[in-house]
Motif scaffolding. Structure first.
Motif, PDB file in Angstrom:
ATOM      1  N   THR A 435       1.015  -1.106  -0.086  1.00 10.00           N
ATOM      2  CA  THR A 435       0.119   0.123  -0.124  1.00 10.00           C
ATOM      3  C   THR A 435       1.087   1.329  -0.055  1.00 10.00           C
ATOM      4  O   THR A 435       2.091   1.071  -0.085  1.00 10.00           O
ATOM      5  N   ARG A 436       0.306   2.203  -0.076  1.00  8.11           N
ATOM      6  CA  ARG A 436       1.206   3.566   0.209  1.00  8.11           C
ATOM      7  C   ARG A 436       1.541   3.901   1.569  1.00  8.11           C
ATOM      8  O   ARG A 436       0.574   3.665   2.466  1.00  8.11           O
ATOM      9  N   LEU A 437       2.749   3.970   1.704  1.00  5.32           N
ATOM     10  CA  LEU A 437       3.343   3.948   3.185  1.00  5.32           C
ATOM     11  C   LEU A 437       3.402   5.505   3.696  1.00  5.32           C
ATOM     12  O   LEU A 437       2.969   6.445   3.022  1.00  5.32           O
ATOM     13  N   TYR A 438       3.232   5.449   4.840  1.00  4.42           N
ATOM     14  CA  TYR A 438       2.987   6.777   5.697  1.00  4.42           C
ATOM     15  C   TYR A 438       4.367   7.351   5.892  1.00  4.42           C
ATOM     16  O   TYR A 438       4.726   8.378   5.447  1.00  4.42           O
ATOM     17  N   HIS A 439       5.099   6.602   6.918  1.00  4.30           N
ATOM     18  CA  HIS A 439       6.610   6.946   7.153  1.00  4.30           C
ATOM     19  C   HIS A 439       7.401   5.911   7.695  1.00  4.30           C
ATOM     20  O   HIS A 439       6.663   4.944   8.063  1.00  4.30           O
ATOM     21  N   HIS A 440       8.705   6.033   7.690  1.00  2.00           N
ATOM     22  CA  HIS A 440       9.534   4.964   8.038  1.00  2.00           C
ATOM     23  C   HIS A 440       9.003   3.603   7.639  1.00  2.00           C
ATOM     24  O   HIS A 440       9.354   2.674   8.268  1.00  2.00           O
ATOM     25  N   GLY A 441       8.852   3.487   6.594  1.00  2.00           N
ATOM     26  CA  GLY A 441       8.451   2.294   5.797  1.00  2.00           C
ATOM     27  C   GLY A 441       7.177   1.739   6.493  1.00  2.00           C
ATOM     28  O   GLY A 441       6.969   0.221   6.183  1.00  2.00           O
ATOM     29  N   LEU A 442       6.328   1.997   6.998  1.00  2.00           N
ATOM     30  CA  LEU A 442       5.168   1.568   7.708  1.00  2.00           C
ATOM     31  C   LEU A 442       4.081   2.288   7.065  1.00  2.00           C
ATOM     32  O   LEU A 442       3.790   3.338   6.497  1.00  2.00           O
ATOM     33  N   CYS A 443       2.989   1.336   6.852  1.00  2.00           N
ATOM     34  CA  CYS A 443       1.592   1.675   6.521  1.00  2.00           C
ATOM     35  C   CYS A 443       0.827   2.510   7.518  1.00  2.00           C
ATOM     36  O   CYS A 443       1.284   2.694   8.781  1.00  2.00           O
ATOM     37  N   ASP A 444      -0.289   3.012   7.128  1.00  2.22           N
ATOM     38  CA  ASP A 444      -1.049   3.635   8.166  1.00  2.22           C
ATOM     39  C   ASP A 444      -1.321   2.929   9.413  1.00  2.22           C
ATOM     40  O   ASP A 444      -1.186   3.778  10.538  1.00  2.22           O
ATOM     41  N   GLY A 445      -1.873   1.839   9.366  1.00  3.27           N
ATOM     42  CA  GLY A 445      -2.136   1.232  10.503  1.00  3.27           C
ATOM     43  C   GLY A 445      -1.146   0.939  11.250  1.00  3.27           C
ATOM     44  O   GLY A 445      -1.108   1.485  12.374  1.00  3.27           O
ATOM     45  N   CYS A 446       0.162   0.453  10.915  1.00  4.29           N
ATOM     46  CA  CYS A 446       1.506   0.260  11.632  1.00  4.29           C
ATOM     47  C   CYS A 446       2.008   1.544  12.124  1.00  4.29           C
ATOM     48  O   CYS A 446       2.476   1.547  13.297  1.00  4.29           O
ATOM     49  N   ALA A 447       2.127   2.834  11.394  1.00  3.67           N
ATOM     50  CA  ALA A 447       2.399   4.025  11.792  1.00  3.67           C
ATOM     51  C   ALA A 447       1.463   4.595  12.735  1.00  3.67           C
ATOM     52  O   ALA A 447       2.198   5.148  13.915  1.00  3.67           O
ATOM     53  N   CYS A 448       0.321   4.234  12.767  1.00  6.59           N
ATOM     54  CA  CYS A 448      -0.752   4.854  13.883  1.00  6.59           C
ATOM     55  C   CYS A 448      -0.281   4.163  15.275  1.00  6.59           C
ATOM     56  O   CYS A 448      -0.272   4.698  16.484  1.00  6.59           O
ATOM     57  N   LEU A 449      -0.072   2.834  15.084  1.00 11.96           N
ATOM     58  CA  LEU A 449       0.300   1.966  16.344  1.00 11.96           C
ATOM     59  C   LEU A 449       1.650   2.497  16.912  1.00 11.96           C
ATOM     60  O   LEU A 449       1.483   2.776  18.063  1.00 11.96           O
ATOM     61  N   ARG A 450       2.595   2.764  16.117  1.00  8.64           N
ATOM     62  CA  ARG A 450       3.819   3.048  16.782  1.00  8.64           C
ATOM     63  C   ARG A 450       3.712   4.761  17.285  1.00  8.64           C
ATOM     64  O   ARG A 450       4.194   4.854  18.423  1.00  8.64           O
ATOM     65  N   MET A 451       3.245   5.582  16.534  1.00  6.65           N
ATOM     66  CA  MET A 451       2.806   6.816  17.018  1.00  6.65           C
ATOM     67  C   MET A 451       2.023   6.960  18.325  1.00  6.65           C
ATOM     68  O   MET A 451       2.745   7.775  19.286  1.00  6.65           O
ATOM     69  N   LEU A 452       1.105   6.362  18.524  1.00  4.14           N
ATOM     70  CA  LEU A 452       0.401   6.248  19.780  1.00  4.14           C
ATOM     71  C   LEU A 452       1.041   5.652  20.718  1.00  4.14           C
ATOM     72  O   LEU A 452       0.966   6.269  21.929  1.00  4.14           O
ATOM     73  N   ASP A 478     -10.437   4.348  12.246  1.00  3.81           N
ATOM     74  CA  ASP A 478      -9.681   4.673  10.872  1.00  3.81           C
ATOM     75  C   ASP A 478      -8.070   5.146  11.135  1.00  3.81           C
ATOM     76  O   ASP A 478      -8.059   6.229  11.551  1.00  3.81           O
ATOM     77  N   PRO A 479      -7.100   4.473  10.777  1.00  7.28           N
ATOM     78  CA  PRO A 479      -5.744   4.991  11.335  1.00  7.28           C
ATOM     79  C   PRO A 479      -5.382   6.070  10.384  1.00  7.28           C
ATOM     80  O   PRO A 479      -4.519   7.272  10.967  1.00  7.28           O
ATOM     81  N   ARG A 480      -5.675   6.388   9.077  1.00  2.10           N
ATOM     82  CA  ARG A 480      -5.436   7.612   8.533  1.00  2.10           C
ATOM     83  C   ARG A 480      -6.161   8.927   9.329  1.00  2.10           C
ATOM     84  O   ARG A 480      -5.427   9.775   9.293  1.00  2.10           O
ATOM     85  N   SER A 481      -7.284   8.850   9.578  1.00  3.00           N
ATOM     86  CA  SER A 481      -7.932  10.011  10.271  1.00  3.00           C
ATOM     87  C   SER A 481      -7.085  10.253  11.669  1.00  3.00           C
ATOM     88  O   SER A 481      -6.709  11.232  12.105  1.00  3.00           O
ATOM     89  N   MET A 482      -6.775   9.090  12.357  1.00  3.23           N
ATOM     90  CA  MET A 482      -5.925   9.298  13.715  1.00  3.23           C
ATOM     91  C   MET A 482      -4.672   9.897  13.319  1.00  3.23           C
ATOM     92  O   MET A 482      -4.126  10.774  14.093  1.00  3.23           O
ATOM     93  N   LEU A 483      -4.041   9.567  12.433  1.00  7.72           N
ATOM     94  CA  LEU A 483      -2.734  10.082  11.989  1.00  7.72           C
ATOM     95  C   LEU A 483      -2.967  11.718  11.958  1.00  7.72           C
ATOM     96  O   LEU A 483      -2.061  12.374  12.111  1.00  7.72           O
ATOM     97  N   LEU A 484      -3.911  12.039  10.854  1.00 11.27           N
ATOM     98  CA  LEU A 484      -4.087  13.410  10.681  1.00 11.27           C
ATOM     99  C   LEU A 484      -4.365  14.129  11.897  1.00 11.27           C
ATOM    100  O   LEU A 484      -3.935  15.198  12.325  1.00 11.27           O
ATOM    101  N   TRP A 485      -5.077  13.629  12.766  1.00  6.87           N
ATOM    102  CA  TRP A 485      -5.394  13.895  14.197  1.00  6.87           C
ATOM    103  C   TRP A 485      -4.022  14.235  15.141  1.00  6.87           C
ATOM    104  O   TRP A 485      -3.932  15.296  15.604  1.00  6.87           O
ATOM    105  N   ALA A 748     -14.287  10.544  13.556  1.00  6.59           N
ATOM    106  CA  ALA A 748     -13.216  10.042  12.770  1.00  6.59           C
ATOM    107  C   ALA A 748     -12.469   9.033  13.673  1.00  6.59           C
ATOM    108  O   ALA A 748     -11.669   8.539  13.030  1.00  6.59           O
ATOM    109  N   HIS A 749     -12.535   8.945  14.888  1.00  2.00           N
ATOM    110  CA  HIS A 749     -11.788   8.349  15.804  1.00  2.00           C
ATOM    111  C   HIS A 749     -12.586   7.391  16.679  1.00  2.00           C
ATOM    112  O   HIS A 749     -13.765   7.661  16.744  1.00  2.00           O
ATOM    113  N   GLY A 750     -11.837   6.528  17.278  1.00  6.19           N
ATOM    114  CA  GLY A 750     -12.851   5.363  18.138  1.00  6.19           C
ATOM    115  C   GLY A 750     -13.585   4.290  17.307  1.00  6.19           C
ATOM    116  O   GLY A 750     -13.638   4.367  16.154  1.00  6.19           O
TER     117      GLY A 750
END
Length: 841
Positions: A435-452, A478-485, A748-750
């Protein structure tokens, strides 16, 4: 043009790996990590590593034979290996004296030490006085060599001579301070003597013309200014006139900044063909500009963070990071004062990236003339701002003239097309999703878990139970909405405070955090996830507002009277009711309090109080303002009953004759037909509008409808608006069924999937607000008040009040009033019913 990495030898594409493999073959007892660390110490520049790899591939015995051959990096590699326990490698010996020394010079194909190099040079430069070929120990004012036995004829102490010249400039420093600065900057007398000769020839070098001097002169000027010299001036670049830039290059005999030094050194790029600054060179020695060098596969390496093969901006012994994955050390910026990733973070002169760009890269745009950060340059080297540097070309996919976002094999692509192109997708290095990666080679879901996890972790790097509950509530969406938040500073600060707190997670703890809007949103997510118990937020908001509003009153008697009125009239009722307070209830209380305050302020300005006010005063106050002043009536009634006022009253607020305003039948049925058959409208708007125009339902009740109120009886869809379910006719029943199947929460979240509302809203676990629904219907030109009146009048003309009350949930008295307004009493309805054929449907 360089070839692709797969078509070239490995010592060109993977020089570090090739060197490590050769060393491992010679030192089998060494660990792979030690070998990798030693190789990483050699040089950060890939061309030098390719040169070393080429030499070792041709002759691996250069590491063990002690021959003074090959590139100078061989000696650096051997020293790093010996430091880590290597036993078979041997450092090379000098080609002249045979000593084990640093071999930085070359004599033909052999490397020699510095002493042998000086002897070799002295043999070719005879002393200008005695003519003997000896070591060059001095040089006279003309630069001619002299041996150690023939020093320059100038017997003046160079330190004292420099002190005299600097003192003549009147720097304001003592002679002892100047002498100490000279010794600190140039401890060698030969260096002092050369600088003395330079200043004797041109005394203006200390007052702004230092670009004609040497690096030692610039170092002396900087040191004198650092000690408080008043008349000494650090020179600006003689070509661009910019002050503060280090003059580390020489152009036309003058010291200049690097940018001015590179301007006349442009060459034709071997890839793009344009005359630009040389950023690197190909294997054949041809020039490459900076842009082509960054896109050259030979300059790329695999990032240890994201796994992509791209340009590396930071390296350690064992890791290499691209621009996306490298996080500079954080510090407090000395310019903006914010805690950010900074250059020189460990010093007092830390600078963040934004401030560094503003300082070093702010110029007047050659296109628009604004003083702005330079984002690009014209082919002539003129600066361009971000707006003027945008490249608008034809996208090869959509064919429109758009901003260039990517270079695909088939050509340039805009941002929209690139997002849909397969080239924009990669495999997530954690879950493997393509898929389209978000950052650090991670997708939206994995990047959201790491950032949280990073934000909610405590000082020890672990999640405490309260933070773990917040983590579970936020990831369920939705991980994309969470990352934007999470990109906003307010949520990041709130989550960090929760992770570092040492108290339980309660509503009271969240009340201490700021800003309130972000806290309110997070609280709704936690309540929806059952992490926090439900709370009447509207009531809490009212109590907070009352505390602020009443606290601003200067009269203590007035404040105490209003406090008692609100507490015993409104707050007690709202706290006792079984349902949570609505926005409309809170609005009513606020209006009453505001108008009560205005009334008492009006009376005080005229020398009256509530106890001494007369009915004439009340009438005058009502006549001067709008109808909103009638909202003070409950306060006056309460005050009169308790003896705080006497013989005064406020009449009820004049009501609009709502039943006299209706919608024309033709327009009403036109709107109904559109809502039933226009598929371009959203199902939410169609169902809500039809409930208003057919069943006279208020928006406050429509928003609160749940899926439990919709049932089926003998295949017919029924909606429970009152005590008896109402059978829904087609095609409205199909629209409601479609709404149940397609309804989605706008939160957007929860967890946004488990909710009972037929019209879910934007806050997790809550329904759509009546105000928002009214705005949606207004965009469709549906007047809700007129539509309700017309629908209610039509229903009252056909049904008795009792039936309307049971089906639509109206109060019996209200239903009877509408029946009388429609002119259909019960007797007339009974007679009409007796004449009908068939049952009531």
């Amino acid at each position: 043009m360089t070839g692709e990495p797969e078509e070239l030898p490995r010592h060109i594409t993977e020089p570090c790996q090739v060197i490590a493999e050769i060393v491992a073959g010679l030192e089998p007892q060494m660990a792979a990590a030690d070998i990798a660390a030693a190789v990483a110490e050699v040089s950060p520049h890939r061309p030098r590593m390719r040169e070393l790899a080429q030499a070792l591939v041709n002759d691996p015995e250069l590491l063990t034979s002690e021959r003074p051959e090959g590139p100078v990096n061989i000696q650096t590699l051997i020293q790093a290996l010996l430091y880590r326990g290597a036993v078979h490698v041997r450092p090379p010996r000098c080609g002249h004296c045979g000593g084990v020394k640093p071999l930085r010079s070359r004599d033909g194909d052999q490397r020699i030490c510095a002493w042998c190099d000086m002897k070799r040079r002295g043999a070719s430069q005879p002393c200008v006085v005695c003519g003997l070929r000896r070591h060059v120990a001095f040089r006279d004012r003309q630069g001619r060599p002299r041996c150690v036995h023939c020093p320059p004829e100038d017997d003046q102490d160079p330190t004292q001579g420099l002190c005299d010249l600097i003192g003549a400039v009147q720097t304001g420093l003592t002679r002892e301070t100047v002498e100490q600065v000279i010794v600190d900057v140039m401890p060698k007398p030969s260096h002092q003597r050369k600088l003395l000769w330079t200043l004797q020839e041109d005394s203006g070098l200390l007052t702004g013309q230092g670009f004609r001097g040497s690096p030692r002169l610039l170092a002396l000027i900087e040191a004198l200014i650092g000690h408080g010299a008043q008349t000494v001036v650090m020179p600006s670049c003689p070509f661009c006139g910019t002050a503060g830039r280090p003059l580390t290059r020489v152009r036309d005999g003058l010291r200049c900044c690097r940018r001015c030094w590179e301007q006349p050194r442009t060459e034709q790029c071997a890839r793009c063909g344009r005359d630009k600054d040389v950023g690197s060179r190909t294997l054949e020695g041809r020039a490459l500009c900076h842009a082509c060098w960054r896109s050259d596969p030979l300059s790329h390496d695999e990032c240890t963070g994201c796994g992509r093969r791209t340009t590396i901006v930071f390296r350690t012994f064992t890791q290499a990071h691209c621009r996306r994955c490298w996080n500079p050390p954080a510090g407090v910026c000395s310019i903006c004062g914010q805690h950010r990733p900074c250059y020189f973070a460990s010093t007092e002169h830390a600078r963040c990236h934004a401030c560094t760009r503003r300082i070093n890269n702010t110029n007047e745009c050659s296109s628009c003339g604004r003083l702005h950060i330079t984002w690009a340059r014209t082919p002539d080297g003129e600066p361009l701002c971000s707006t003027c540097s945008r490249r608008i070309e034809e996208c090869v996919i959509c064919g429109r003239q758009r901003d260039v976002a990517a270079r695909l094999p088939e050509g340039l692509a805009c941002r929209t097309c690139y997002r849909e192109h397969p080239a924009s997708r990669r495999h997530c290095r954690q879950c493997g999703t393509f898929t389209r990666l978000y950052h650090h080679g991670l997708c939206d879901g994995c990047a959201c878990l790491r950032m949280l996890a990073d934000l909610l972790s405590g000082p020890n790097g672990q999640l405490r139970p309260e933070a773990q509950a917040v983590f579970d509530a936020l990831v369920d969406g939705d991980p994309r909405s969470m990352l934007l938040w999470l990109r906003q500073p307010a949520p990041r600060g709130i989550l960090t405070a929760i992770g570092h707190a040492d108290e339980p997670l309660t509503h009271e703890f969240l009340d201490q955090l700021q800003p309130r809007q972000a806290v309110r949103h997070l609280r709704a997510v936690l309540v929806n996830a059952s992490t926090l118990p439900p709370r009447d937020e509207q009531l809490i908001t009212l109590e907070r507002w009352l505390k602020t509003t009443l606290g601003q009153l200067t009269d203590p008697d007035q404040r105490a009277l209003l406090q008692r009125f609100v507490t015993w009239t409104h707050l007690r009722r709202l706290r006792r009711q079984k349902t949570i307070s609505t926005y409309e209830q809170i609005t009513v209380v606020r209006r009453e309090v505001r108008n009560s305050i205005q009334l008492m302020d009006w009376l005080r300005s005229r020398g009256r109080t509530l106890a001494t006010a007369t009915q004439a005063n009340i009438d005058a106050w009502l006549a001067e303002g709008t109808r909103g002043r009638h909202d003070a009536r409950p306060f006056i009634l309460w005050a009169t009953e308790r003896g705080h006022a006497h013989d005064i009253e406020v009449p009820s607020r004049p009501q609009d004759n709502l039943r006299s305003t209706f919608l024309h039948d033709d327009k009403r049925w036109t709107l109904i037909h559109r809502l039933l058959h226009d598929d371009e409208l959203t199902v939410t708007d169609r169902v809500a509008g039809l409930l208003v125009m057919l069943f006279a339902q208020p928006l406050t009740r429509i928003c609160c409808l749940t899926t439990q109120q919709i049932t089926r009886d003998d295949g017919h869809l029924c909606l429970a608006l009152g005590t008896h379910p109402l059978q829904i006719p087609p095609p409205l029943d199909d629209l409601i069924t479609k709404l149940i199947e397609t309804r989605t929460s706008r939160a957007a979240h929860g967890n946004t999937t488990q909710h009972p509302w037929l019209f879910p809203g934007g806050t997790p676990g809550q329904h759509l607000s009546p105000r928002q629904l009214m705005r949606r219907l207004q965009r469709l030109n549906i007047p809700t008040r007129l539509s309700r009146n017309t629908a209610m009048m039509n229903l009252a003309a056909e049904l008795p009040g009792a039936v309307i009350s049971h089906l639509l949930g109206l109060h019996p008295d209200t239903a009877e009033k509408w029946t009388r307004e429609a002119g259909t009493p019960r007797a007339g309805y009974a007679a009409e019913l007796a004449r009908r054929d068939g049952p009531v449907g």
